[in-house]
Design a protein around this motif. Structure first.
Motif, mmCIF file in Angstrom:
data_model
loop_
_atom_site.group_PDB
_atom_site.id
_atom_site.type_symbol
_atom_site.label_atom_id
_atom_site.label_comp_id
_atom_site.label_asym_id
_atom_site.label_seq_id
_atom_site.Cartn_x
_atom_site.Cartn_y
_atom_site.Cartn_z
ATOM 1 N N LYS A 354 0.815 -1.203 0.000
ATOM 2 C CA LYS A 354 0.000 0.000 0.000
ATOM 3 C C LYS A 354 0.857 1.266 0.000
ATOM 4 O O LYS A 354 1.914 1.318 0.627
ATOM 5 C CB LYS A 354 -0.916 -0.020 1.220
ATOM 6 C CG LYS A 354 -1.993 1.022 1.234
ATOM 7 C CD LYS A 354 -2.871 0.800 2.450
ATOM 8 C CE LYS A 354 -3.989 1.839 2.508
ATOM 9 N NZ LYS A 354 -4.934 1.703 1.400
ATOM 10 N N THR A 356 0.425 5.368 0.860
ATOM 11 C CA THR A 356 -0.413 6.409 1.451
ATOM 12 C C THR A 356 0.197 7.765 1.121
ATOM 13 O O THR A 356 1.379 8.014 1.418
ATOM 14 C CB THR A 356 -0.500 6.236 2.980
ATOM 15 O OG1 THR A 356 -1.062 4.944 3.275
ATOM 16 C CG2 THR A 356 -1.364 7.311 3.597
ATOM 17 N N ASN A 378 -4.668 0.175 -4.408
ATOM 18 C CA ASN A 378 -3.736 0.031 -3.288
ATOM 19 C C ASN A 378 -3.056 1.356 -2.936
ATOM 20 O O ASN A 378 -2.030 1.376 -2.267
ATOM 21 C CB ASN A 378 -2.691 -1.033 -3.595
ATOM 22 C CG ASN A 378 -1.840 -0.679 -4.799
ATOM 23 O OD1 ASN A 378 -2.229 0.151 -5.637
ATOM 24 N ND2 ASN A 378 -0.674 -1.320 -4.914
ATOM 25 N N THR A 380 -3.871 5.194 -1.223
ATOM 26 C CA THR A 380 -4.779 6.065 -0.490
ATOM 27 C C THR A 380 -4.265 7.493 -0.589
ATOM 28 O O THR A 380 -3.099 7.757 -0.260
ATOM 29 C CB THR A 380 -4.870 5.653 0.984
ATOM 30 O OG1 THR A 380 -5.357 4.312 1.073
ATOM 31 C CG2 THR A 380 -5.807 6.578 1.753
ATOM 32 N N ASP A 404 -5.033 4.377 7.693
ATOM 33 C CA ASP A 404 -4.701 3.006 7.326
ATOM 34 C C ASP A 404 -5.355 2.078 8.334
ATOM 35 O O ASP A 404 -4.959 2.014 9.499
ATOM 36 C CB ASP A 404 -3.181 2.800 7.315
ATOM 37 C CG ASP A 404 -2.777 1.432 6.819
ATOM 38 O OD1 ASP A 404 -3.670 0.607 6.557
ATOM 39 O OD2 ASP A 404 -1.561 1.189 6.684
ATOM 40 N N ASP A 456 5.016 0.446 6.584
ATOM 41 C CA ASP A 456 4.080 -0.670 6.446
ATOM 42 C C ASP A 456 4.875 -1.967 6.552
ATOM 43 O O ASP A 456 5.749 -2.246 5.723
ATOM 44 C CB ASP A 456 3.354 -0.580 5.100
ATOM 45 C CG ASP A 456 2.249 -1.622 4.947
ATOM 46 O OD1 ASP A 456 2.097 -2.470 5.857
ATOM 47 O OD2 ASP A 456 1.546 -1.606 3.920
#
Length: 612
Positions: A354, A356, A378, A380, A404, A456
Motif C-alpha cells: 500500500k 499512502t 492500493n 490512499t 490506514d 508498512d
C-alpha cells in the motif's frame, strides 16, 4: 593414660586427614568469588522483591545453586573462583534501588534490569566494571544524571537506558567509548547540548535520544561519523537552528528522524545518501521548497508535514523514481499548483504494498488527470482542506483524514478444523506447522522494533520471519507472528510464538530446557543483528507456560554445568565424610570416658577387698 593418649591422637589424625581431603575436593570444585557473593547479597538487600523472584538467593552458592538471573563463567579464572558473567533480572516486578555494590562484579559482561520499577540513580561504581559490554536498564523509573564514570568502560557495546526519568546533560566522557555502537537513551529528561565530542566515536551505529529535553544546536560534526545508521532526535528543542547541510553527506545513514525539534531553514539535499530508507522532518518550521533532487531509490517513508513549505509538489516523488515508497506525507504546508499523478501511477505494477499519500491542508488547486479512477486501489490519497476539493468528482478524497485501517494485526483463527478438546491449554495448535493439528507448548516472546525503516510492515513480514528464524537456527514454520501493532515512536511491537519441532518418533510437544536456554541467550546477548530495514530491537518478555526453571539444569535461570554438578556431588561427599569423622570422634570419646569409669570402680573394689 597411654591408651587415652593413643585414642585421642588417632582421632585427631582422622579428622585432619578428612578435613584435608575436603579441602582438596573444594580446590578442584571452585565456588563463586567471595567478594561477588557479598555484592549479590547487597544488591538483593537494596531491591524490593514482592513476588519473591530472588528467594533462592539465600540458598547455597550463586554459581552452583542456580540463583535466579545469575549466570556464571563455566570455568574458574586465574584466582581459582567462578565469576558472575551476566546478571539478568528481566521483568520481575522489582523496585528499590541499584546498589553501588554492582561495581564489585568485576568480570561482568551483561548487566540487565529491564522492565522493572527500580528508582534512584545509576551508581557510578558501574563505571569500574571494565569487562562490561551491555548495560540494560531500560523500562524503569531511574532518576538523576548519567555518571561520568560510564564513559570509561573500554568494552561497552550498548548503553540502553531508555524509558526512565534520567536528567542532566550527556557526559562528555562518553566520547571515550570507542567500542560503543548503540546509544539508546530515548524517553528520558536528558537536557543540554549534544556534546560535539561525541562525533569522535568511531563505532557508533544507533543514536536514539528522541523524547528528551535536548537543546542548543545539532552538531555539524556528526556527519563525519563513518558508521552511523540511525540518528533519531524527535521531540527535542533545538531552538530554531538549521539542519546542517553536511547531514546530507552521511555515507551509511539509513534513518534520519528530527520530528518536532523546532528546526528552521531549508530542507537539505539528501540525494547523496544512497542508503536512506526513512526521512522524518515533520512538525518543524522548515521553509522553502521541497528539493527536486532524487532521494534514495530504496526510500520507504518521507514525512515533511506540518512545516512552512511552499512551491509545487515535485515530480521526483513519483513511484517510477521511488518504487519502494510506502508513505509520503506533505500535509499542513503551503504547497500550491497541481498534484502530479505520477506519484501513484503504475503503482499496481510495482509489486509493493500500500501507498499512502497525505496532501491535506495545502493550497493545491487541481490534479492533472481527468478521472479519479486513475488512482489504483492500493493507493490512499488524502486531499482534505485544499481548494481542489471544490470539484465534486474528488469528493471521496476530501471527506476524511487519511487512515490506514491495517495499522495493526491481530491473530487469525487458523485451527478451526482441529478438534479443540484434543489440545488442552496451555498447549496450542501450531498455525504454521507442516503437520496438521500439531499440538504443542509455544514459547512466548515480546519483541519490538525500536526504529524500523518502513511505514508498512506487511510487505516485509516474510523477510522478517526468514531473517529471525535463521538467526535463531530454527525452521521457518516454528515462528508464528501472533500480532503486531504500531506504537508511539513509531515503534513496532510484536507478540511472537515459537513452536518446537514436530518429532513423531519421540512424540515431542515441548522445547527441552537446553533449547530454551539457547534461544534466551541469543535474545539477551543481542546477537541478532537486524538487517538495515528492521533497525534495532527490544526484548520485552520471554515465557513458556508451565515451564519450571528446575526442570532442566540448562534452563534460562540456570547457571549449572556438568563440571559444577560433579563438584556438588564431591562437595556433598566431603561434608558427609567430615560429619562421619566428628561422630566417630565423639563415640571414641564416650568409650574413653567409660574406660575411666570402669578403672576407677576396679581400684575402689580392690581397696575395699584388701581392707576386708
Amino acid at each position: 593414660m597411654y591408651l587415652q593418649s593413643r585414642i585421642w591422637t588417632y582421632g585427631l589424625f582422622m579428622v585432619a586427614c578428612l578435613c584435608c581431603s575436603s579441602l582438596l575436593i573444594d580446590a578442584s570444585n571452585p565456588v563463586t568469588n567471595p567478594e561477588e557473593v557479598k555484592a549479590l547479597w547487597a544488591i538483593k538487600s537494596s531491591l524490593i522483591d514482592p513476588c519473591g523472584n530472588l528467594s533462592d538467593w539465600d540458598q547455597g552458592d550463586p554459581c552452583t545453586s542456580n540463583w535466579t538471573g545469575v549466570f556464571c563463567y563455566n570455568t574458574s579464572l586465574d584466582d581459582g573462583y567462578l565469576h558472575v558473567q551476566r546478571l539478568l533480572l528481566l521483568r520481575m516486578n522489582l523496585s528499590g534501588n541499584l546498589s553501588p555494590e554492582l561495581g564489585r562484579l568485576s568480570k561482568l559482561k551483561i548487566l540487565g534490569f529491564m522492565w522493572n520499577n527500580i528508582s534512584g540513580s545509576i551508581p557510578k561504581e558501574i563505571g569500574s566494571i571494565a569487562s562490561l559490554e551491555l548495560l540494560l536498564l531500560n523500562g524503569n523509573q531511574l532518576t538523576g544524571p548519567l555518571p561520568e564514570e560510564l564513559g570509561y568502560l573500554p568494552n561497552m557495546d550498548r548503553i540502553q537506558i531508555d524509558q526512565n526519568q534520567i536528567s542532566g546533560p550527556l557526559p562528555k566522557s562518553f566520547a571515550n567509548l570507542n567500542k560503543t555502537k548503540h546509544f539508546h537513551m530515548n524517553n528520558n529528561l536528558i537536557s543540554g547540548k549534544i556534546p560535539p565530542e561525541l562525533s569522535r566515536l568511531p563505532s557508533l551505529v544507533h543514536f536514539l535520544l528522541d523524547n528528551n529535553n535536548l537543546s542548543g544546536y545539532l552538531p555539524e560534526e556528526f556527519f563525519k561519523l563513518p558508521n552511523l545508521e540511525i540518528l533519531q532526535l524527535d521531540n527535542n528543542n533545538f531552538n530554531g537552528t538549521r539542519i546542517p547541510a553536511n547531514y546530507s553527506k552521511m555515507p551509511k545513514l539509513l534513518k534520519l528522524s528530527l520530528r518536532n525539534c523546532s528546526l528552521q531553514g531549508p530542507i537539505p539535499d539528501f540525494s547523496q545518501i544512497r542508503s536512506l530508507l526513512y526521512l522524518d522532518l515533520s512538525s518543524n518550521q522548515l521553509k522553502g521548497t521541497i528539493p527536486r533532487d532524487r532521494y534514495s531509490k530504496n526510500i520507504t517513508t518521507i514525512l515533511l508535514s506540518h512545516n512552512r513549505l511552499t512551491g509545487a509538489v515535485p515530480s521526483n516523488l513519483s513511484v517510477s523514481v521511488l518504487p519502494e515508497l510506502q508513505r509520503l506525507s506533505i500535509a499542513n504546508n503551503s504547497l500550491n499548483g497541481s498534484v502530479p499523478s505520477s506519484i501513484w501511477q503504475k503503482r499496481t505494477l510495482s509489486g509493493m504494498g500500500k501507498l499512502t499519500v497525505e496532501l491535506q491542508y495545502n493550497k493545491l488547486s487541481n490534479i492533472n488527470f481527468t478521472s479519479n479512477s486513475s488512482i489504483p486501489p492500493n493507493v490512499t490519497v488524502g486531499l482534505k482542506g485544499n481548494p481542489l476539493c471544490r470539484d465534486s468528482n474528488l469528493a471521496r478524497f476530501c471527506e476524511s483524514e487519511t487512515e490506514d485501517k491495517n495499522y495493526s494485526q491481530n491473530p487469525t483463527n487458523t485451527t478451526s478444523v482441529c478438534p479443540a478438546q484434543a489440545c488442552p491449554p496451555p498447549y496450542e495448535y501450531s498455525p504454521t506447522s507442516p503437520v496438521d493439528c500439531f499440538c504443542a507448548l509455544p514459547l512466548f516472546v515480546g519483541y519490538r522494533l525500536k526504529s524500523p525503516g518502513f511505514s508498512d510492515f506487511r510487505p516485509y513480514r516474510y523477510k522478517f520471519e526468514v531473517f529471525l528464524t535463521s538467526r535463531l537456527e530454527l525452521s521457518l514454520y516454528q515462528l508464528y507472528i501472533d500480532s503486531f501493532t504500531w506504537e508511539e515512536g513509531p515503534r513496532l511491537g510484536m507478540h511472537l510464538k515459537f513452536f518446537p519441532v514436530y518429532d513423531a518418533e519421540n512424540n515431542t510437544h515441548v522445547f527441552n530446557g537446553s533449547e530454551i536456554q539457547r534461544i534466551f541467550d541469543i535474545f539477551t546477548s543481542w546477537k541478532i543483528h537486524n538487517p538495515d530495514m528492521f533497525g534495532p530491537y527490544e526484548f520485552i518478555s520471554f515465557s513458556l507456560m508451565g515451564f519450571q526453571k528446575d526442570d532442566d539444569a540448562n534452563s534460562p535461570s540456570s547457571g549449572l554445568s556438568k563440571g559444577t554438578l560433579v563438584g556438588l556431588v564431591l562437595g556433598t561427599i566431603a561434608v558427609a565424610v567430615t560429619l562421619s569423622a566428628i561422630v566417630t570422634l565423639l563415640i571414641m570419646r564416650m568409650h574413653v570416658g567409660k574406660y575411666h569409669s570402669l578403672s576407677r570402680k576396679h581400684r575402689l573394689f580392690s581397696v575395699f577387698s584388701f581392707q576386708q
